[in-house]
Design a protein around this motif. Structure first.
Motif, PDB file in Angstrom:
ATOM      1  N   ARG A  67      35.027  49.443  45.346  1.00 31.85           N
ATOM      2  CA  ARG A  67      35.450  48.180  45.963  1.00 31.85           C
ATOM      3  C   ARG A  67      34.772  47.000  45.272  1.00 31.85           C
ATOM      4  O   ARG A  67      35.403  45.983  44.983  1.00 31.85           O
ATOM      5  CB  ARG A  67      35.145  48.184  47.449  1.00 31.85           C
ATOM      6  CG  ARG A  67      35.555  46.895  48.143  1.00 31.85           C
ATOM      7  CD  ARG A  67      35.267  46.929  49.631  1.00 31.85           C
ATOM      8  NE  ARG A  67      33.891  47.230  49.969  1.00 31.85           N
ATOM      9  CZ  ARG A  67      32.900  46.353  50.013  1.00 31.85           C
ATOM     10  NH1 ARG A  67      33.131  45.092  49.756  1.00 31.85           N
ATOM     11  NH2 ARG A  67      31.673  46.734  50.340  1.00 31.85           N
ATOM     12  N   VAL A  68      33.486  47.143  44.969  1.00 31.97           N
ATOM     13  CA  VAL A  68      32.746  46.073  44.300  1.00 31.97           C
ATOM     14  C   VAL A  68      33.365  45.793  42.931  1.00 31.97           C
ATOM     15  O   VAL A  68      33.570  44.631  42.551  1.00 31.97           O
ATOM     16  CB  VAL A  68      31.251  46.444  44.171  1.00 31.97           C
ATOM     17  CG1 VAL A  68      30.513  45.444  43.293  1.00 31.97           C
ATOM     18  CG2 VAL A  68      30.611  46.537  45.547  1.00 31.97           C
ATOM     19  N   TYR A  70      36.459  46.357  41.890  1.00 36.04           N
ATOM     20  CA  TYR A  70      37.784  45.759  42.021  1.00 36.04           C
ATOM     21  C   TYR A  70      37.706  44.323  42.512  1.00 36.04           C
ATOM     22  O   TYR A  70      38.543  43.496  42.153  1.00 36.04           O
ATOM     23  CB  TYR A  70      38.664  46.611  42.934  1.00 36.04           C
ATOM     24  CG  TYR A  70      39.207  47.822  42.227  1.00 36.04           C
ATOM     25  CD1 TYR A  70      40.504  47.834  41.711  1.00 36.04           C
ATOM     26  CD2 TYR A  70      38.445  48.974  42.069  1.00 36.04           C
ATOM     27  CE1 TYR A  70      41.006  48.937  41.051  1.00 36.04           C
ATOM     28  CE2 TYR A  70      38.926  50.084  41.411  1.00 36.04           C
ATOM     29  CZ  TYR A  70      40.211  50.061  40.897  1.00 36.04           C
ATOM     30  OH  TYR A  70      40.697  51.158  40.235  1.00 36.04           O
ATOM     31  N   GLN A  71      36.702  43.984  43.299  1.00 37.21           N
ATOM     32  CA  GLN A  71      36.550  42.614  43.767  1.00 37.21           C
ATOM     33  C   GLN A  71      36.055  41.676  42.667  1.00 37.21           C
ATOM     34  O   GLN A  71      36.313  40.477  42.705  1.00 37.21           O
ATOM     35  CB  GLN A  71      35.596  42.545  44.963  1.00 37.21           C
ATOM     36  CG  GLN A  71      36.239  43.081  46.216  1.00 37.21           C
ATOM     37  CD  GLN A  71      35.287  43.069  47.395  1.00 37.21           C
ATOM     38  OE1 GLN A  71      34.078  43.202  47.249  1.00 37.21           O
ATOM     39  NE2 GLN A  71      35.855  42.922  48.577  1.00 37.21           N
ATOM     40  N   GLU A  72      35.329  42.220  41.698  1.00 36.25           N
ATOM     41  CA  GLU A  72      34.843  41.396  40.573  1.00 36.25           C
ATOM     42  C   GLU A  72      36.004  40.857  39.792  1.00 36.25           C
ATOM     43  O   GLU A  72      35.996  39.832  39.229  1.00 36.25           O
ATOM     44  CB  GLU A  72      33.921  42.209  39.662  1.00 36.25           C
ATOM     45  CG  GLU A  72      32.589  42.523  40.275  1.00 36.25           C
ATOM     46  CD  GLU A  72      31.734  43.413  39.383  1.00 36.25           C
ATOM     47  OE1 GLU A  72      32.154  43.764  38.267  1.00 36.25           O
ATOM     48  OE2 GLU A  72      30.631  43.774  39.818  1.00 36.25           O
TER      49      GLU A  72
END
Length: 72
Positions: A67-68, A70-72
Motif C-alpha cells: 500500500r505504501v 502504491y501510494q507513493e
C-alpha cells in the motif's frame, strides 16, 4: 485472512481482460510493478475509463507494505 479469488473478481466485473506486462526488475520488483500499474491506471483514467487498481499480497503485513509503495 481475506481471500478474493480472481474468478470472483471477474464474476463481479471488476475486470474482464487482463493486460499482462512482464516485470524484469531484479532489485525491487514490487516497486517496479507498482510504478507500471499506477502508470497504466493514470493512462486509463486520462482516457476516460473509471478503472481502479487491485493488488494481491500473501499476507496483511505484505499488503500494508505494498500500500505504501502504491501510494507513493
Amino acid at each position: 485472512m481475506f481471500r478474493f479469488p480472481l474468478r470472483e473478481a471477474q464474476r463481479l466485473e471488476y475486470f474482464r481482460r487482463i493486460n499482462y506486462r512482464a516485470v524484469f526488475g531484479v532489485q525491487d520488483v514490487d516497486r517496479e510493478l507498482a510504478e507500471l500499474a499506477v502508470g497504466q491506471l493514470r493512462a486509463d483514467r486520462e482516457a476516460g475509463h473509471g478503472h481502479l487498481l487491485m493488488a494481491r499480497a500473501e499476507s496483511i503485513p505484505k499488503a500494508e507494505e505494498l500500500r505504501v509503495l502504491y501510494q507513493e
